[in-house]
Write an enzyme that holds these catalytic residues in place. Structure first.
Site, PDB file in Angstrom:
ATOM      1  N   ASP A 111      73.629 -13.869  -2.972  1.00  0.00           N
ATOM      2  CA  ASP A 111      72.693 -13.541  -2.034  1.00  0.00           C
ATOM      3  C   ASP A 111      72.422 -12.288  -1.719  1.00  0.00           C
ATOM      4  O   ASP A 111      71.330 -12.226  -0.770  1.00  0.00           O
ATOM      5  CB  ASP A 111      73.750 -14.345  -0.788  1.00  0.00           C
ATOM      6  CG  ASP A 111      71.898 -15.208   0.307  1.00  0.00           C
ATOM      7  OD1 ASP A 111      71.348 -15.545  -0.741  1.00  0.00           O
ATOM      8  OD2 ASP A 111      72.850 -15.681   1.581  1.00  0.00           O
ATOM      9  N   HIS A 380      75.580  -9.228   3.376  1.00  0.00           N
ATOM     10  CA  HIS A 380      74.128  -9.523   3.325  1.00  0.00           C
ATOM     11  C   HIS A 380      73.672  -9.914   4.060  1.00  0.00           C
ATOM     12  O   HIS A 380      72.477  -9.317   4.365  1.00  0.00           O
ATOM     13  CB  HIS A 380      74.324  -9.763   1.660  1.00  0.00           C
ATOM     14  CG  HIS A 380      74.285 -10.865   1.902  1.00  0.00           C
ATOM     15  ND1 HIS A 380      75.295 -11.098   1.630  1.00  0.00           N
ATOM     16  CD2 HIS A 380      74.134 -12.433   2.364  1.00  0.00           C
ATOM     17  CE1 HIS A 380      75.735 -13.006   1.749  1.00  0.00           C
ATOM     18  NE2 HIS A 380      74.235 -13.556   2.369  1.00  0.00           N
TER      19      HIS A 380
END
Length: 974
Positions: A111, A380
């Protein structure tokens, strides 16, 4: 602290683990992979029953539950620092190994928005056999997919090359989620548990978007859809093994619905495998890579080129997040730096002061609170600035809480060592100019967390110009005092400190005392200049000089004009201006900028028509303060730069200080849908080539690329710590204390995005409160270094770390009238044995992790199987040491050489070293037993295992370029 987590745990995360474990126990064929330890550990500590814990142990042993990556989070790759990536991996791996004897060997980095070349190296050093990524440029992915090049052996580090290469799998265009379209139903496909709802699960158990349940009527249709997708994907890979990810974000919170439907489908396809030409099985990442590995193919290698930036379609360049929430990015890095200092400070205290009175368990908890906070923000959707304001506040609060704990710990250690009577508070402050009580006689304790001797300035706020500063022996210390930028009533006192590695000094500050006073900086104000009317002919130039540079300003414009490197007498034309990109916030009108994306409408527009200038000059430092106004009559400025040039007196090592042009910016509050950049233009013929770093670990070459669409945004790159431009002779280097987007939009130019304020009406952003309406003022710092390539080469690594790890300053009031400190402190800090490494090495970690696991793997596994894990207190006897070589092979004739380090001698100040064990990056493997899979390449056709580095004899290790070596060190107990 746990508010956000409680909400996520309550809405879905706890249910994922509870229901998945229950379902795995019901069917031997079922499997599951889990990634981030932060949620798993919260479930394990707060929710899991004893039975569930037993079941987790059993499932791990059977290989049906597998932890992949195993860090606290799935960290971002673009804007994180290598130290923090290693920290969060070590934190998760330590828990898994201590609790289960389990060591992750595969990654699942699906991701993060773009892939750095540092990550494959770190995962190789951690003992991984294969690496898996997904988000890379859409056009590059399409090309790799067509040519069956989504799998390769990645040599992420040019210096470590094949020694730390790793097999890498890039997911195809469907990425990491199950396809959601069904040709026979208007509901989303393969997600039978639907989508999680916040903050509460639905009362009736009916979630939105639940897929059509599998029945006899639609079983064949489901199977056909799944098989067709599997076959489509098989064509993009070289082997007949297809990785078909089943799940997505926030899935499996109702695992019984998922597995019961999946079982029906899997069984049906396998019963009709002759007809379908496909067999399917539940698998972990390990099962998949094992299948591919056993095919024994020869793979192409990829060099150290990364996959940044990342675009998902022509107008969607994910380069905005390199700057989003600059304040959070700054605090995250300050927290990381404070943690680094606190760890080595505590480690030295434990070993040098065994009779100390501080409770070690409590101290470790204080450090752990900051380890957790710094680890989690590497997520993230954390340091990237791509979270909602509520979640951003959670990260900020956890960081501030952890920082406060570590400051308290450091202050209490100083008290304890000095045997000071506990009267008079300790005021602690890190990198801020607020010292608590500027009027009293006060002392400052300054700790240098780097393993080099450092000469630099620390700043203290005082209420008076007439000040004197003394060291522990009562000698006068060079200092300069001048009016503060922030407030009318206080002054900034700059103290010149020279401190050896991992040591501290104590300075007392008193109102004027006879002759020995701080130099007073004097101010000259230049009147506001109208840039639109500046007379180009009658230039009035004036210089600001130190031993390394002459900076020339133009009085007509109040702007910088040129910089001369006095060593070579090379003069570079040098101007700086603030500009703004105007961006669109209405999806009906075209591409938008948001937390993730940068989509400028047109070229950047200059923001100021008038500049004011003030020069503060003194014998130690000259500060040039520039204020940029939107027009000649404006009252307030949105932009300012303070440029500092330092002069170091005889007898001090001023090399780094002299070569540093320090700039502190003030930007904001911005207007809506503006992105602010500082553009530096020079006459260097750079051919528009920019260099930026990957995670403060290695440099990447960034040639300017022209695209059909979105060229400006697609030429933005992350600068985590370093960026530079150069021509044949001269290099201009930028060093940063937080991440920024950076670009070279013209020859001889480099621009840094400093701040963004956005609002848009994209439904997804509105639903998730992702509109970056950030009205803050940000104050980032950048150090500039100008010189020959050879000269900047010797300076940039040590300077970058000196900016990252500025000394920690703790304040206290001097109690009573005894300015002389106890004899003991003088002995300690002046004659202590410092910890020092050569300038091409960095002592990356010196800490007491506290893990209780055995470093003998067989023993660790045995004690877990017999339920005999060590209970009780943390283990304080094991010290974690990491040493990193800062240079690449061939980068510098001297600094790129391997270095021999005698660990016994390096650490003699802490005590007598009795044993050293070399470990994998996160500490869970003995390097002598670590054998990674060796994938065949044309370069190395033989298939073999990769072993660790050579064992060290007699505590002497040779550290080669770019190596990161990790050790457990044990000392003789006093």
């Amino acid at each position: 602290y746990f508010f956000f987590f409680q909400e996520s745990m309550h809405a879905y995360a706890a249910n994922v683990y509870t229901t998945v474990i229950e379902e795995l126990m019901k069917g031997k064929q079922r499997k599951f992979i889990a990634v981030e330890q932060e949620f798993f550990r919260l479930w394990w500590d707060m929710v899991a029953t004893d039975t569930q814990k037993q079941q987790v142990h059993q499932l791990l042993q059977e290989g049906r539950l597998e932890f992949v990556i195993g860090g606290q989070v799935m960290h971002d790759e673009a804007v994180t620092l290598i130290d923090d990536q290693i920290l969060q991996l070590t934190e998760g791996h330590g828990f898994l190994y201590e609790t289960f004897g389990f060591r992750p060997q595969f990654s699942w980095h699906v991701d993060p928005f773009g892939a750095s070349a540092t990550t494959p190296t770190l995962f190789a050093l951690a003992g991984f056999n294969a690496h898996l990524i997904s988000r890379i440029d859409y056009d590059l992915k399409a090309d790799m997919q067509k040519n069956k090049k989504l799998q390769f052996v990645w040599q992420g580090s040019p210096s470590l090359s094949e020694r730390q290469e790793i097999f890498t799998h890039v997911m195809d265009q469907y990425s990491y989620c199950t396809p959601s379209q069904l040709p026979f139903s208007n509901r989303s496909g393969f997600f039978w548990n639907g989508f999680a709802t916040f903050p509460d699960p639905p009362k009736d158990g009916v979630y939105p978007n639940m897929s059509l349940p599998v029945t006899d009527a639609n079983l064949h249709l489901y199977a056909q859809t799944m098989v067709a997708n599997i076959k489509e994907r098989a064509a993009w890979f070289r082997t007949g093994d297809v990785l078909w990810p089943w799940g997505c974000d926030k899935q499996f919170f109702n695992a019984s619905v998922q597995y019961s439907n999946m079982d029906l489908l899997v069984d049906y396809i396998n019963k009709h495998s002759a007809e379908f030409g496909v067999t399917v099985q539940y698998a972990t990442v390990s099962d998949y890579f094992q299948a591919v590995y056993s095919r024994n193919l020869t793979w192409e290698t990829r060099d150290s080129q990364d996959f940044l930036p990342y675009s998902t379609e022509p107008f969607q360049a994910w380069t905005g997040f390199y700057t989003s929430r600059s304040t959070l990015k700054g605090i995250a890095r300050r927290a990381s730096s404070l943690l680094y200092a606190g760890e080595s400070f505590f480690t030295q205290y434990v070993w040098k002061h065994p009779e100390g009175s501080i409770c070690k368990c409590k101290a470790l908890k204080q450090l752990q609170s900051l380890r957790w906070a710094v680890s989690e923000v590497q997520h993230h959707d954390g340091i990237t600035g791509t979270e909602s304001p509520k979640v951003k506040d959670m990260y900020m609060n956890n960081l501030m809480y952890g920082m406060l704990n570590v400051k308290k710990l450091m202050a209490s250690i100083i008290f304890d060592i000095n045997n000071a009577k506990k009267n008079g508070e300790v005021y602690s402050s890190v990198f801020t100019k607020d010292s608590g009580k500027p009027d009293v006689d006060q002392f400052v304790v300054v700790y240098n967390p780097l393993a080099w001797n450092i000469t630099t300035f620390v700043t203290v706020s005082v209420s008076n110009e007439a000040m004197s500063v003394f060291d522990e022996l009562g000698r006068s210390v060079p200092a300069q005092v001048q009016s503060s930028v922030e407030s009318q009533s206080t002054y900034d006192l700059y103290i010149l400190v020279a401190i050896s590695g991992l040591s501290y000094r104590k300075y007392s500050i008193k109102p004027l005392n006879g002759e020995q006073s701080a130099f007073i900086g004097r101010s000259i104000k230049y009147k506001r200049r109208d840039l639109t009317r500046a007379d180009q002919q009658g230039r009035q130039l004036f210089p600001v000089v130190n031993n390394c540079y002459q900076i020339v300003f133009d009085q007509n414009t109040n702007l910088m004009h040129s910089i001369t490197d006095r060593e070579t007498n090379q003069t570079v034309q040098f101007t700086q201006e603030f500009l703004e990109y105007h961006v669109n916030g209405d999806t009906k009108k075209g591409p938008i900028s948001d937390n993730y994306l940068f989509a400028p409408n047109a070229s950047a527009v200059p923001v100021s028509k008038a500049v004011e200038l003030e020069v503060m000059s003194g014998s130690l430092m000259t500060e040039i303060r520039q204020y940029f106004y939107s027009n000649v009559t404006s009252q307030d400025y949105i932009y300012a730069v303070h440029t500092r040039l330092y002069s170091v007196p005889e007898g001090y090592d001023g090399k780094l200080l002299c070569h540093r042009i320090e700039q502190e910016y003030s930007v904001g509050p911005l207007e809506l849908n503006r992105e602010a950049v500082l553009r530096t233009s020079t006459d260097l013929n750079t051919k528009q080539l920019l260099y930026t770093d990957n995670n403060g670990y290695q440099m990447q070459k960034r040639p300017f690329k022209v695209y059909v669409n979105n060229t400006v945004a697609r030429n933005y790159y992350p600068m985590v710590q370093t960026a530079y431009i150069e021509d044949d002779t001269t290099r201009l280097m930028l060093l940063a204390e937080r991440a920024h987007g950076v670009s070279s939009q013209g020859n001889g130019q480099v621009e840094v995005m400093l701040h963004r304020r956005l609002w848009n009406n994209l439904q997804w952003n509105l639903n998730n409160n992702l509109t970056l309406n950030d009205s803050s003022v940000v104050r980032p710092v950048i150090w500039l270094i100008l010189g020959t390539k050879a000269a900047t080469n010797t300076l940039y690594q040590t300077s970058g770390l000196a900016l990252e790890h500025r000394p920690v300053v703790l304040f206290g009031a001097l109690s009573g009238d005894k300015p002389k400190l106890p004899r003991r402190l003088q002995q300690n800090s002046v004659h202590d044995s410092p910890v020092t490494v050569p300038p091409n090495l960095h002592l990356q970690t010196l800490s007491i992790p506290g893990w209780k696991y055995s470093s003998n793997h067989a023993e660790q596994v045995r004690s877990i199987r017999m339920g005999k894990q060590k209970q009780g207190d943390a283990d304080f006897s094991r010290v974690l040491l990491r040493i990193r070589h800062l240079y690449e092979v061939g980068e510098d004739p001297v600094l790129s050489q391997p270095v021999m380090v005698d660990l016994k001698s390096l650490l003699k100040g802490l005590g007598s070293v009795t044993a050293v064990e070399e470990r994998s990056l996160t500490g869970t493997w003995d390097v002598n037993t670590l054998e990674r899979w060796k994938w065949k390449t044309a370069q190395y056709p033989g298939k073999r295992f990769f072993n660790g580095t050579e064992a060290s004899e007699d505590y002497i290790v040779t550290v080669h370029p770019k190596e990161i070596r990790t050790f457990f060190v044990y000392f003789q107990v006093q």
